[in-house]
Scaffold this motif. Structure first.
Motif, PDB file in Angstrom:
ATOM      1  N   ALA A  86      39.899  -9.393  37.268  1.00  0.00           N
ATOM      2  CA  ALA A  86      40.219 -10.531  38.129  1.00  0.00           C
ATOM      3  C   ALA A  86      41.506 -11.206  37.673  1.00  0.00           C
ATOM      4  N   ALA A  87      41.672 -11.349  36.352  1.00  0.00           N
ATOM      5  CA  ALA A  87      42.890 -11.967  35.819  1.00  0.00           C
ATOM      6  C   ALA A  87      44.117 -11.125  36.140  1.00  0.00           C
ATOM      7  N   ARG A  88      43.972  -9.794  36.018  1.00  0.00           N
ATOM      8  CA  ARG A  88      45.093  -8.914  36.349  1.00  0.00           C
ATOM      9  C   ARG A  88      45.461  -9.024  37.818  1.00  0.00           C
ATOM     10  N   GLU A  89      44.443  -9.100  38.674  1.00  0.00           N
ATOM     11  CA  GLU A  89      44.719  -9.180  40.106  1.00  0.00           C
ATOM     12  C   GLU A  89      45.397 -10.496  40.464  1.00  0.00           C
ATOM     13  N   VAL A  90      44.923 -11.595  39.869  1.00  0.00           N
ATOM     14  CA  VAL A  90      45.554 -12.898  40.118  1.00  0.00           C
ATOM     15  C   VAL A  90      46.998 -12.888  39.642  1.00  0.00           C
ATOM     16  N   ASP A  91      47.232 -12.319  38.446  1.00  0.00           N
ATOM     17  CA  ASP A  91      48.587 -12.255  37.901  1.00  0.00           C
ATOM     18  C   ASP A  91      49.491 -11.399  38.789  1.00  0.00           C
ATOM     19  N   ALA A  92      48.939 -10.282  39.294  1.00  0.00           N
ATOM     20  CA  ALA A  92      49.724  -9.412  40.164  1.00  0.00           C
ATOM     21  C   ALA A  92      50.129 -10.137  41.440  1.00  0.00           C
ATOM     22  N   ILE A  93      49.202 -10.894  42.020  1.00  0.00           N
ATOM     23  CA  ILE A  93      49.511 -11.645  43.241  1.00  0.00           C
ATOM     24  C   ILE A  93      50.552 -12.709  42.956  1.00  0.00           C
ATOM     25  N   ARG A  94      50.395 -13.411  41.831  1.00  0.00           N
ATOM     26  CA  ARG A  94      51.337 -14.468  41.480  1.00  0.00           C
ATOM     27  C   ARG A  94      52.747 -13.921  41.245  1.00  0.00           C
ATOM     28  N   ARG A  95      52.842 -12.712  40.674  1.00  0.00           N
ATOM     29  CA  ARG A  95      54.135 -12.092  40.396  1.00  0.00           C
ATOM     30  C   ARG A  95      54.675 -11.300  41.579  1.00  0.00           C
ATOM     31  N   GLY A  96      53.923 -11.251  42.655  1.00  0.00           N
ATOM     32  CA  GLY A  96      54.365 -10.495  43.824  1.00  0.00           C
ATOM     33  C   GLY A  96      54.103  -9.010  43.726  1.00  0.00           C
ATOM     34  N   LEU A  97      53.248  -8.592  42.769  1.00  0.00           N
ATOM     35  CA  LEU A  97      52.985  -7.165  42.581  1.00  0.00           C
ATOM     36  C   LEU A  97      51.839  -6.697  43.477  1.00  0.00           C
ATOM     37  N   THR A  98      52.008  -6.918  44.742  1.00  0.00           N
ATOM     38  CA  THR A  98      51.066  -6.432  45.742  1.00  0.00           C
ATOM     39  C   THR A  98      51.874  -5.794  46.864  1.00  0.00           C
ATOM     40  N   GLY A  99      51.171  -5.130  47.757  1.00  0.00           N
ATOM     41  CA  GLY A  99      51.864  -4.495  48.864  1.00  0.00           C
ATOM     42  C   GLY A  99      52.100  -3.024  48.601  1.00  0.00           C
ATOM     43  N   THR A 100      53.159  -2.498  49.212  1.00  0.00           N
ATOM     44  CA  THR A 100      53.394  -1.050  49.226  1.00  0.00           C
ATOM     45  C   THR A 100      54.722  -0.712  48.573  1.00  0.00           C
ATOM     46  N   VAL A 101      54.723   0.363  47.787  1.00  0.00           N
ATOM     47  CA  VAL A 101      55.954   0.911  47.226  1.00  0.00           C
ATOM     48  C   VAL A 101      56.000   2.395  47.569  1.00  0.00           C
ATOM     49  N   ARG A 102      57.149   2.848  48.012  1.00  0.00           N
ATOM     50  CA  ARG A 102      57.320   4.250  48.426  1.00  0.00           C
ATOM     51  C   ARG A 102      58.429   4.887  47.585  1.00  0.00           C
ATOM     52  N   VAL A 103      58.060   5.911  46.856  1.00  0.00           N
ATOM     53  CA  VAL A 103      58.967   6.570  45.924  1.00  0.00           C
ATOM     54  C   VAL A 103      59.105   8.036  46.308  1.00  0.00           C
ATOM     55  N   GLY A 104      60.320   8.560  46.193  1.00  0.00           N
ATOM     56  CA  GLY A 104      60.547   9.983  46.400  1.00  0.00           C
ATOM     57  C   GLY A 104      61.061  10.617  45.117  1.00  0.00           C
ATOM     58  N   ALA A 105      60.717  11.874  44.876  1.00  0.00           N
ATOM     59  CA  ALA A 105      61.158  12.528  43.653  1.00  0.00           C
ATOM     60  C   ALA A 105      61.159  14.042  43.804  1.00  0.00           C
ATOM     61  N   VAL A 106      62.107  14.666  43.115  1.00  0.00           N
ATOM     62  CA  VAL A 106      62.008  16.111  42.947  1.00  0.00           C
ATOM     63  C   VAL A 106      60.806  16.384  42.053  1.00  0.00           C
ATOM     64  N   THR A 107      60.322  17.614  42.050  1.00  0.00           N
ATOM     65  CA  THR A 107      59.044  17.899  41.406  1.00  0.00           C
ATOM     66  C   THR A 107      59.034  17.537  39.927  1.00  0.00           C
ATOM     67  N   GLY A 108      60.062  17.951  39.185  1.00  0.00           N
ATOM     68  CA  GLY A 108      60.104  17.642  37.762  1.00  0.00           C
ATOM     69  C   GLY A 108      60.116  16.151  37.490  1.00  0.00           C
ATOM     70  N   GLY A 109      60.883  15.406  38.273  1.00  0.00           N
ATOM     71  CA  GLY A 109      60.937  13.958  38.112  1.00  0.00           C
ATOM     72  C   GLY A 109      59.620  13.280  38.427  1.00  0.00           C
ATOM     73  N   ALA A 110      58.921  13.807  39.429  1.00  0.00           N
ATOM     74  CA  ALA A 110      57.624  13.237  39.781  1.00  0.00           C
ATOM     75  C   ALA A 110      56.646  13.368  38.627  1.00  0.00           C
ATOM     76  N   VAL A 111      56.605  14.557  38.017  1.00  0.00           N
ATOM     77  CA  VAL A 111      55.664  14.799  36.920  1.00  0.00           C
ATOM     78  C   VAL A 111      56.067  14.031  35.669  1.00  0.00           C
ATOM     79  N   ALA A 112      57.360  14.054  35.325  1.00  0.00           N
ATOM     80  CA  ALA A 112      57.812  13.489  34.056  1.00  0.00           C
ATOM     81  C   ALA A 112      57.881  11.965  34.060  1.00  0.00           C
ATOM     82  N   PHE A 113      58.260  11.361  35.184  1.00  0.00           N
ATOM     83  CA  PHE A 113      58.543   9.937  35.179  1.00  0.00           C
ATOM     84  C   PHE A 113      57.713   9.114  36.162  1.00  0.00           C
ATOM     85  N   VAL A 114      57.497   9.637  37.374  1.00  0.00           N
ATOM     86  CA  VAL A 114      56.793   8.843  38.377  1.00  0.00           C
ATOM     87  C   VAL A 114      55.314   8.708  38.035  1.00  0.00           C
TER      88      VAL A 114
END
Length: 313
Positions: A86-114
């Motif tokens: 619950a604390a993490r969720e409240v903190d995420a909402i307060r910091r704006g860490l909600t909603g959608t993020v869309r990331v694209g990556a080549v295969t190696g980058g997806a595995v290594a970093f994403v």
């Protein structure tokens, strides 16, 4: 009685119960909770008054939970995790860490970093809606320009003006050649490219960076480029072809390690090839002048953190 007890037992009480159960000593539990031992002793006495029974038995080895103590400690673990979530969720909402993020990556980058960045983000914002597109750089950059992706890990295609992007990091990509463990060359050592020419291959289409790097090595060694090739961008098709034939498939080192070393029972292995195969570096690319949402910005920060960890390692 249950309602009264529920109103009297507080999160701090459950924290102490869990800590004593974990450490077996009141002093150690108090230290873990950053309170004094007398304060912990008074709190335990208060809990036992509320419960109307002993929660821990004092023994020469320490404090062992009674049957009631075991029940409360088990519930405490679940309750405290819910409170933390619950604390993490409240903190995420307060910091704006909600909603959608869309990331694209080549295969190696997806595995290594994403993937590691997603794991880190989910600990901060469990409800974040994360979408990952894995594709060659051309389609990824097109989707970035059209606003369908927040940022990508890839390469800027020829003919595309790089000045419209923010470009971060230089990420090297090495290639391994994979076969099924039943392949005739599975146990061979120090192979040359000439040793590989007459086998079937499954790889990306002409012009793809991995394909170009592979062909350059054939040319550099004076070996003919293989003619028996199945062209695909699908990792699943590549794996299926390897399992069903004597095909060879070039894959980025990150994907190769995932399939051959981290996935049990894949039946795939890396050929021992004399010549290393290096692909043109890729980068973290975002659209210049575009303001990303807080959740996308945080995801990008976590990907960059993975870059730094890899570089220091």
């Amino acid at each position: 009685m249950p309602e009264k007890l529920a109103n009297r037992l507080l999160p701090k009480h459950f924290s102490l119960i869990r800590a004593i159960a974990d450490y077996g000593q009141l002093s150690l539990a108090a230290n873990a909770l950053s309170i004094t031992q007398p304060a912990a002793s008074r709190m335990l006495a208060e809990i036992e008054r509320h419960v109307g029974a002993s929660i821990f038995a004092r023994t020469p080895k320490g404090m062992e939970p009674t049957a009631i103590g075991c029940a409360l400690a088990r519930r405490a673990e679940n309750l405290l995790e819910e409170i933390r979530e619950a604390a993490r969720e409240v903190d995420a909402i307060r910091r704006g860490l909600t909603g959608t993020v869309r990331v694209g990556a080549v295969t190696g980058g997806a595995v290594a970093f994403v993937v590691p960045a997603i794991q880190a983000l989910k600990t901060e914002a469990g409800t974040a809606d994360i979408h990952v597109e894995v594709a060659p750089s051309g389609p990824l950059i097109a989707d970035l320009l059209s606003g369908q992706l927040d940022f990508v890990l890839g390469r800027i295609p020829a003919g595309v003006d790089a000045r419209q992007f923010n470009i971060t990091g230089v990420l090297e990509e090495e290639v391994d050649l994979l076969v099924h463990q039943s392949h005739p060359l599975a146990n061979a050592e120090d192979l040359t490219m000439a040793d590989l020419v007459h086998f079937p291959w499954v790889m990306q289409a002409p012009g793809a960076p991995v394909r170009q790097a592979l062909e350059a090595v054939f040319v550099a060694q004076g070996a003919p480029i293989p003619s028996n090739i199945v062209n695909t961008t699908s990792l699943l098709v590549m794996i299926a072809m390897l399992a069903a034939s004597n095909a060879i498939a070039p894959m980025s080192r990150e994907v190769s390690d995932l399939l051959c070393r981290q996935t049990k029972g894949s039946g795939l292995l890396q050929l021992d090839v004399r010549q290393s195969i290096a692909v043109a570096p890729y980068h973290l690319i975002s659209l210049g002048g575009k303001r990303m949402s807080p959740i996308a910005t945080r995801m990008r920060e976590l990907v960059i953190r993975e870059f730094d960890i890899r570089r220091r390692g």
